[in-house]
Enzyme design. Structure first.
Site, PDB file in Angstrom:
ATOM      1  N   ASN A 168       0.824  -1.198   0.000  1.00 52.60           N
ATOM      2  CA  ASN A 168       0.000   0.000   0.000  1.00 52.60           C
ATOM      3  C   ASN A 168       0.858   1.248   0.000  1.00 52.60           C
ATOM      4  O   ASN A 168       1.972   1.259   0.524  1.00 52.60           O
ATOM      5  CB  ASN A 168      -0.956   0.004   1.204  1.00 52.60           C
ATOM      6  CG  ASN A 168      -0.257  -0.393   2.493  1.00 52.60           C
ATOM      7  OD1 ASN A 168       0.525   0.375   3.036  1.00 52.60           O
ATOM      8  ND2 ASN A 168      -0.521  -1.601   2.971  1.00 52.60           N
TER       9      ASN A 168
ATOM     10  N   SER B 231      -8.208  -1.407   2.107  1.00 60.24           N
ATOM     11  CA  SER B 231      -7.703  -2.746   2.440  1.00 60.24           C
ATOM     12  C   SER B 231      -8.222  -3.804   1.466  1.00 60.24           C
ATOM     13  O   SER B 231      -9.415  -3.852   1.153  1.00 60.24           O
ATOM     14  CB  SER B 231      -8.160  -3.100   3.857  1.00 60.24           C
ATOM     15  OG  SER B 231      -7.642  -4.345   4.249  1.00 60.24           O
TER      16      SER B 231
ATOM     17  N   SER C  42      -6.356   0.499   4.521  1.00 62.47           N
ATOM     18  CA  SER C  42      -5.353  -0.547   4.729  1.00 62.47           C
ATOM     19  C   SER C  42      -5.185  -0.856   6.208  1.00 62.47           C
ATOM     20  O   SER C  42      -5.174   0.063   7.040  1.00 62.47           O
ATOM     21  CB  SER C  42      -4.015  -0.062   4.168  1.00 62.47           C
ATOM     22  OG  SER C  42      -2.978  -0.856   4.674  1.00 62.47           O
TER      23      SER C  42
ATOM     24  N   ASP D  94      -2.607  -1.506   7.610  1.00 62.71           N
ATOM     25  CA  ASP D  94      -1.345  -0.906   8.070  1.00 62.71           C
ATOM     26  C   ASP D  94      -1.467   0.596   8.313  1.00 62.71           C
ATOM     27  O   ASP D  94      -0.459   1.260   8.594  1.00 62.71           O
ATOM     28  CB  ASP D  94      -0.246  -1.169   7.022  1.00 62.71           C
ATOM     29  CG  ASP D  94      -0.037  -2.651   6.797  1.00 62.71           C
ATOM     30  OD1 ASP D  94       0.291  -3.349   7.768  1.00 62.71           O
ATOM     31  OD2 ASP D  94      -0.222  -3.123   5.661  1.00 62.71           O
TER      32      ASP D  94
ATOM     33  N   HIS E   3       4.482   0.441   1.779  1.00 64.62           N
ATOM     34  CA  HIS E   3       4.715  -0.857   2.409  1.00 64.62           C
ATOM     35  C   HIS E   3       4.479  -1.942   1.364  1.00 64.62           C
ATOM     36  O   HIS E   3       3.458  -1.925   0.674  1.00 64.62           O
ATOM     37  CB  HIS E   3       3.755  -1.042   3.586  1.00 64.62           C
ATOM     38  CG  HIS E   3       3.800  -2.407   4.206  1.00 64.62           C
ATOM     39  ND1 HIS E   3       4.968  -3.004   4.617  1.00 64.62           N
ATOM     40  CD2 HIS E   3       2.807  -3.309   4.464  1.00 64.62           C
ATOM     41  CE1 HIS E   3       4.695  -4.195   5.112  1.00 64.62           C
ATOM     42  NE2 HIS E   3       3.407  -4.413   5.028  1.00 64.62           N
TER      43      HIS E   3
ATOM     44  N   HIS F 284       5.512  -6.414   0.384  1.00 71.60           N
ATOM     45  CA  HIS F 284       6.137  -7.670   0.792  1.00 71.60           C
ATOM     46  C   HIS F 284       7.023  -8.153  -0.361  1.00 71.60           C
ATOM     47  O   HIS F 284       6.988  -9.330  -0.728  1.00 71.60           O
ATOM     48  CB  HIS F 284       5.081  -8.724   1.147  1.00 71.60           C
ATOM     49  CG  HIS F 284       4.381  -8.490   2.437  1.00 71.60           C
ATOM     50  ND1 HIS F 284       4.172  -9.476   3.377  1.00 71.60           N
ATOM     51  CD2 HIS F 284       3.850  -7.371   2.971  1.00 71.60           C
ATOM     52  CE1 HIS F 284       3.522  -8.986   4.418  1.00 71.60           C
ATOM     53  NE2 HIS F 284       3.301  -7.702   4.201  1.00 71.60           N
TER      54      HIS F 284
ATOM     55  N   ASP G 129      24.757   4.782  -3.582  1.00 70.11           N
ATOM     56  CA  ASP G 129      24.085   5.842  -4.342  1.00 70.11           C
ATOM     57  C   ASP G 129      22.824   6.322  -3.616  1.00 70.11           C
ATOM     58  O   ASP G 129      22.301   7.396  -3.919  1.00 70.11           O
ATOM     59  CB  ASP G 129      23.685   5.343  -5.737  1.00 70.11           C
ATOM     60  CG  ASP G 129      24.871   5.276  -6.701  1.00 70.11           C
ATOM     61  OD1 ASP G 129      25.852   5.995  -6.478  1.00 70.11           O
ATOM     62  OD2 ASP G 129      24.794   4.500  -7.680  1.00 70.11           O
TER      63      ASP G 129
ATOM     64  N   HIS H 290       8.729  -9.460   9.213  1.00 67.81           N
ATOM     65  CA  HIS H 290       7.601  -8.933   8.494  1.00 67.81           C
ATOM     66  C   HIS H 290       8.029  -8.542   7.065  1.00 67.81           C
ATOM     67  O   HIS H 290       8.126  -9.416   6.209  1.00 67.81           O
ATOM     68  CB  HIS H 290       6.998  -7.769   9.292  1.00 67.81           C
ATOM     69  CG  HIS H 290       5.742  -7.189   8.741  1.00 67.81           C
ATOM     70  ND1 HIS H 290       5.013  -6.231   9.387  1.00 67.81           N
ATOM     71  CD2 HIS H 290       5.103  -7.402   7.577  1.00 67.81           C
ATOM     72  CE1 HIS H 290       3.955  -5.897   8.657  1.00 67.81           C
ATOM     73  NE2 HIS H 290       4.001  -6.601   7.557  1.00 67.81           N
TER      74      HIS H 290
ATOM     75  N   TYR I 141      25.001  14.340 -10.095  1.00 64.48           N
ATOM     76  CA  TYR I 141      24.206  13.313 -10.763  1.00 64.48           C
ATOM     77  C   TYR I 141      22.838  13.908 -11.087  1.00 64.48           C
ATOM     78  O   TYR I 141      22.282  14.637 -10.277  1.00 64.48           O
ATOM     79  CB  TYR I 141      24.047  12.091  -9.858  1.00 64.48           C
ATOM     80  CG  TYR I 141      23.300  10.956 -10.521  1.00 64.48           C
ATOM     81  CD1 TYR I 141      23.983   9.950 -11.209  1.00 64.48           C
ATOM     82  CD2 TYR I 141      21.909  10.918 -10.506  1.00 64.48           C
ATOM     83  CE1 TYR I 141      23.295   8.917 -11.841  1.00 64.48           C
ATOM     84  CE2 TYR I 141      21.209   9.894 -11.138  1.00 64.48           C
ATOM     85  CZ  TYR I 141      21.904   8.900 -11.808  1.00 64.48           C
ATOM     86  OH  TYR I 141      21.220   7.890 -12.440  1.00 64.48           O
TER      87      TYR I 141
END
Lengths: 236, 236, 236, 236
Positions: free
Chosen positions: C30, C46, C75, C77, C96, C98, C121, C172, C230
């Site tokens: 999310n 969610s 969500s 979270d 967030h 996974h 970097d 997690h 850069y």
């Protein structure tokens, strides 16, 4: 020209499958298709990218590797294909790739152990890795001798090329074969998949056992045996 | 402006190949193309995404890294390219990426051993990993010194840049080169593939042997030697 | 409703980038975008698949996690995002996921060592892995406490959230952040790439050294320092 | 024929998802959907490629594996599906694949340890690997016995099939199930992802701990418990 149309078309279609199944980078693989009655096979021209390939680019060669038809130079692996066709009357297509996981096993000089039923669905033996040949053979007719490396490892392991349609050439890369180009390329994709699974299996558990004999035979027979019950056609 | 059209177009096309071959994430790679007669090269502008790149965005720089034409800031790696062009009259394109497997070898400070014929088809040596430079050099003109790291590791290993068109810069990432942008990018893709195969080979068998000398020379010569028989054109 | 249009649109666009960069399977990630003046943020609802997401589905929540606008449940979270926005006035977006390799490091309870310039970097430190929290905290307000796990690991390591825009939550998965949703998602993709390279580096050479200090500072400063060179814009 | 329309359509759609989620090579996977009121299920025909599949190709079979409707031979794994439906009144769909990482764990004869919250979002236990069956069972009604291997390993581990919707059959490959074909295929994709993360976790840190109990229960309950707060619908 018309008498070679069928093998040229099938070889062309077979070569186009190699990038489709992610088995090749650039030009690193070739498919050939043989006509045993005429004693010839059609093979990919050397170094031509798959997306630029045309049916008419296929080169027709006899079983001694002599060019019969075609304007381009055939694959540098042509003598390997020629040797195998000369010895195997019932094989109509041969495939060579440098697919990543199969090549890693070949570079490791290790047979691929039969760890599971995915493997047993296709063959009852470990997939053999032929040892690198002697310096004399390499400096002689190298690609021709590569054919004999394949014949010899099967002989030594007492495995028929009808049962085992895939071999690793040590320090080099895999060869596969079959009744049709579609089947031979299928075998290359199967080999790459089995090679990846076997790699992961060994990393997870360095003492993973070979598949037990009863399961090897059960899976192989249900797909290839006299009473096969996999797929839609009765196998004989 | 017209006199730089060709190198700008070739550099543009070369940069577009990097995402096509999955060699870059975001803006992490650059291709340059040199014109040795004019003493200049065209290079990707710094930090511009490949999908937003235009031919006219290419920056033209001389072999001391001075901007000759262009409205954008050139790649921060420009001085490395400049040093190499200044020393190598016969190299027309240089590529820098952070491709995953090649970078992992660079981070491991290990040469990539020549484990198989896929490697030998392109070079006869292990792919060298230049050691990280001294603190003095880093704090001085870092990107300029990176060029010398590449020159020095080849000198130390007694390998010509004509035979070996790829080097790992330790703790950093790979550089490759060639006669054309297409060839230089090809070399980056080849390096990434060889790096992955070598990674898998070492994981499978930590004592996998280097390819035997006879095979190294056979494969390299059939592709690059006086009597090369790979591809459709006579190599010289 | 009009006053939240901008953050809802930016959050929507950010969430759509997650599948584009292969950072999520199904609904496992999310993105939120904050408006610090209004004390709110917009976040993905969610369990809604990215391909079915609409701008109007974004849920607007205050920094205590209270829903301000929206018909869907935010969500799960959300309290983690809320805690971080409450403490970091200069962070406008949090992500967030996974993603596979970053999550594997989090599951291993290991910081990701700074092995090369790709890492430098983006940050000068190892990417910290916060330890799993105490049972009391888990059984209390878990997602709220996850925010404090992130704040605490940075405090303990004496690293500013301005310099380090990514953290692994042990057992997690990763969280990243930035000035914009585009930058915060960019950081998630960078983290996944660094995590994969670091994985391969350790497998190749279990004693691969951390990048030397001089290189860490050179690479970070050329991209983020007062004299950064850069990219196309002067950093301040 | 009309009375089986719904299960044939759902089975057809489910099978089409397997290549979409990269869970199968060639024909190596099958999805079935049951109608418990009629005591039948629809399943993929054996050996037919997904891209050639038609709704009308689905074979309808009863819970003893007897063909009720259809012109093609059903999947060779049909008896395994039949056994499971006979025992599980509340399971409406079963999926079998040879997905790469899950199969590697099956070949390693190892349960997949619960290393992180991604795993705990779906189940509170290690994913069990059923041992290969005895030779007698293999030589008897093999696919039928495979169903019992799955039932027995869950019984032995004291895990309900409602809580754990995925099992590895040792030396073979995974089976998953669910209330709908979409959920059962979702579980196959989740399993493959968890299997890959767990593989990487073990390679990074051979002593990575199992997820602590408080986190296992927190994550599972927030998604599946009485007070679940993940997703848009109240779970019961």
């Amino acid at each position: 020209m018309r008498k070679f149309t069928q093998i040229k078309e099938e070889a062309f279609e077979g070569n186009k499958l190699l990038p489709k199944y992610n088995l090749v980078l650039f030009t690193w693989g070739n498919v050939s298709v043989a006509d045993h009655n005429q004693g010839v096979f059609a093979i990919k021209p050397s170094g031509v990218p798959y997306e630029k390939l045309d049916v008419e680019d296929m080169v027709v060669v006899d079983f001694d590797g002599k060019i019969i038809e075609g304007n381009l130079r055939p694959s540098s692996d042509t003598p390997t294909h020629a040797v195998l066709y000369k010895h195997w009357k019932d094989v109509n297509s041969i495939v060579h790739t440098h697919s990543t996981y199969a090549t890693a096993w070949a570079q490791s000089l290790l047979d691929i152990p039969i760890f599971g039923t995915t493997h047993a669905d296709h063959t009852i033996s470990d997939i053999p890795c032929a040892p690198p040949m002697s310096d004399d053979m390499i400096e002689g007719d190298y690609e021709y001798q590569t054919g004999f490396q394949i014949l010899n490892i099967l002989k030594e392991k007492k495995i028929s090329h009808k049962e085992m349609e895939m071999v690793l050439v040590g320090s080099h890369a895999p060869f596969t074969w079959g009744k049709t180009a579609e089947k031979a390329v299928y075998n290359s994709a199967v080999l790459e998949n089995i090679a990846k699974m076997a790699y992961l299996t060994r990393q997870l558990n360095s003492s993973s056992p070979r598949l037990k004999e009863a399961l090897i035979h059960k899976h192989y027979e249900r797909k290839h045996g006299a009473n096969a019950y996999y797929g839609q056609e009765k196998k004989k």
